[in-house]
Design an enzyme around this catalytic site. Structure first.
Site, short mmCIF file in Angstrom:
data_model
loop_
_atom_site.label_atom_id
_atom_site.label_comp_id
_atom_site.label_asym_id
_atom_site.label_seq_id
_atom_site.Cartn_x
_atom_site.Cartn_y
_atom_site.Cartn_z
N ARG A 253 10.91 1.15 24.82
CA ARG A 253 10.40 -0.14 25.28
C ARG A 253 11.38 -0.67 26.33
O ARG A 253 12.44 -1.18 26.00
CB ARG A 253 10.29 -1.11 24.10
CG ARG A 253 9.56 -2.41 24.39
CD ARG A 253 9.80 -3.40 23.27
NE ARG A 253 11.16 -3.95 23.35
CZ ARG A 253 11.93 -4.21 22.30
NH1 ARG A 253 11.52 -3.93 21.09
NH2 ARG A 253 13.13 -4.73 22.48
N HIS A 257 10.99 -7.24 23.40
CA HIS A 257 9.93 -7.11 22.41
C HIS A 257 8.73 -7.96 22.80
O HIS A 257 7.59 -7.51 22.79
CB HIS A 257 10.45 -7.53 21.03
CG HIS A 257 9.41 -7.55 19.96
ND1 HIS A 257 8.81 -6.40 19.49
CD2 HIS A 257 8.83 -8.58 19.30
CE1 HIS A 257 7.92 -6.72 18.57
NE2 HIS A 257 7.92 -8.04 18.45
N TYR A 266 20.96 -6.87 21.54
CA TYR A 266 21.00 -5.77 20.58
C TYR A 266 20.96 -4.37 21.20
O TYR A 266 20.94 -3.38 20.48
CB TYR A 266 19.87 -5.91 19.56
CG TYR A 266 18.47 -6.02 20.16
CD1 TYR A 266 17.74 -4.90 20.55
CD2 TYR A 266 17.87 -7.26 20.33
CE1 TYR A 266 16.47 -5.01 21.08
CE2 TYR A 266 16.59 -7.39 20.86
CZ TYR A 266 15.90 -6.26 21.23
OH TYR A 266 14.63 -6.38 21.77
#
Length: 355
Positions: A253, A257, A266
């Site tokens: 990805r 998100h 992260y």
């Protein structure tokens, strides 16, 4: 000893063909060009969706940048009568099925129907709940069995969805009753901010399939031809009575998100750069150029279509009226229940006070 699943790859990261011989890559030139078109259109519309959200026209959007090959390849090899059960990031699958920008824009705009019109293209509405649509896919496949149809269903799920109880129930049910379902797991490395390494201890998600008694395949999710070939094989197996297949598509990805997420919290820039070098569109473009399929005429036609679809999306979304809040109550049942009617009226009164 756990079975080792090497990802199926037909086109290398530099666009050259791999030595893989089990799966075919010699699709007709028209099909090869169509896959390119769908991937580029997906990327361009994805960019426009993000722009619209940043401009305040949408409250939220889940980007699929980097996952175009997985989605297009998996959907393009299926029949139009095969049912797709998407999660919420499957823009490429929607485009492959001929669902237009205005329809998708209405969903992200918050219209009450939530993509109900998608069913006209044998595509279920978007599922925001993680993993629940796997059960829907299995149920639809069981219905097809009882009706004597030869259609298959495919559930698009993320790596995070495989950690949900609903996914376990769907996988087990599908295997026990040998239903014609494909579980297409887009392993994009993160369930929001949780890395896949914190979601399971096995060497791959595909290893889980053995516990259910179904075959599994790992595929390079950034290779559109490999995804096309692997899912086509799984569909043929399902159609011939071979039951479900677990497909793990290894991808990444590239964006957050959702537009509410900050992925820099992260994951590292170095990790993103590493995956950017495996970009599915760049890879496939190089392959098509080497085969002579990608001509200047094709690229110009696709670019013009992308501009047109982006304009259609903006026209459908910008300054569109907000959906009536009462509609969410009216569409739950064919005839609204007294309790829902009471709740609707109470909400309207409260909103009237605020106004």
């Amino acid at each position: 000893m756990a079975e080792v699943f090497e990802p199926v790859r037909l086109v290398a990261a530099d666009g050259s063909p791999t030595p893989e011989t089990r799966y075919r890559r010699d699709l007709p030139p028209e099909t090869l060009a169509w896959l390119y078109e769908l991937m580029v259109l997906t990327r361009e519309l994805d960019i426009e969706f993000v722009n619209l959200q940043r401009q305040g026209e949408l409250a939220l959007y889940a980007s699929c940048r980097g996952q175009e090959a997985a989605q297009v390849g998996a959907a393009a090899c299926l029949r139009k009568t095969d049912w797709l059960f998407p999660q919420y990031r499957e823009l490429g699958a929607f485009l492959t099925r001929g669902i237009g920008p205005a329809q998708m824009g209405a969903v992200w705009r918050g219209s009450w129907h939530g993509g109900l019109s998608f069913t006209e293209k044998c595509c279920a509405p978007i599922s925001i709940q993680i993993g629940t649509h796997g059960l829907h896919a299995v149920g639809a496949a069981m219905a097809a069995q009882r009706l004597g149809e030869d259609s298959v269903t495919i559930a698009f799920m993320g790596d995070g969805a495989t950690s949900e109880g609903d996914a376990h129930e769907a996988l087990n049910l599908a295997a026990v009753f040998a239903v014609p379902t494909i579980f297409f797991i887009q392993n994009n490395q993160f369930a929001i901010s949780t890395p896949v390494s914190h979601q399971h201890a096995a060497s791959s998600l595909a290893e889980r399939a053995a516990g259910y008694g179904m075959p599994a395949v790992r595929v390079d999710g950034n290779d559109v031809l490999a995804c096309f070939a692997v899912v086509a094989e799984a569909a043929q197996r399902a159609r011939s009575g071979g039951g479900p297949t677990f497909v793990e598509a290894i991808t990444y990805r590239m964006g957050p998100h959702t537009t509410s997420d900050d992925p820099t919290r992260y994951r590292t820039a170095a990790d993103v750069e590493q995956w950017a070098a495996r970009d599915p569109i760049t890879r496939y473009t190089a392959y098509l150029q080497s085969t002579g399929v990608l001509t200047e005429r094709v690229t110009e036609r696709v670019a013009a279509k992308a501009a047109r679809l982006r304009a259609e999306l903006r026209e459908a979304v910008v300054d569109a009226p907000d959906p009536g809040i009462a509609e969410v109550f009216d569409a739950v049942y064919h005839d609204i229940t007294p309790e829902l009617a009471r709740q609707r009226d109470e909400l309207l009164v409260e909103l009237g006070k605020e106004a």
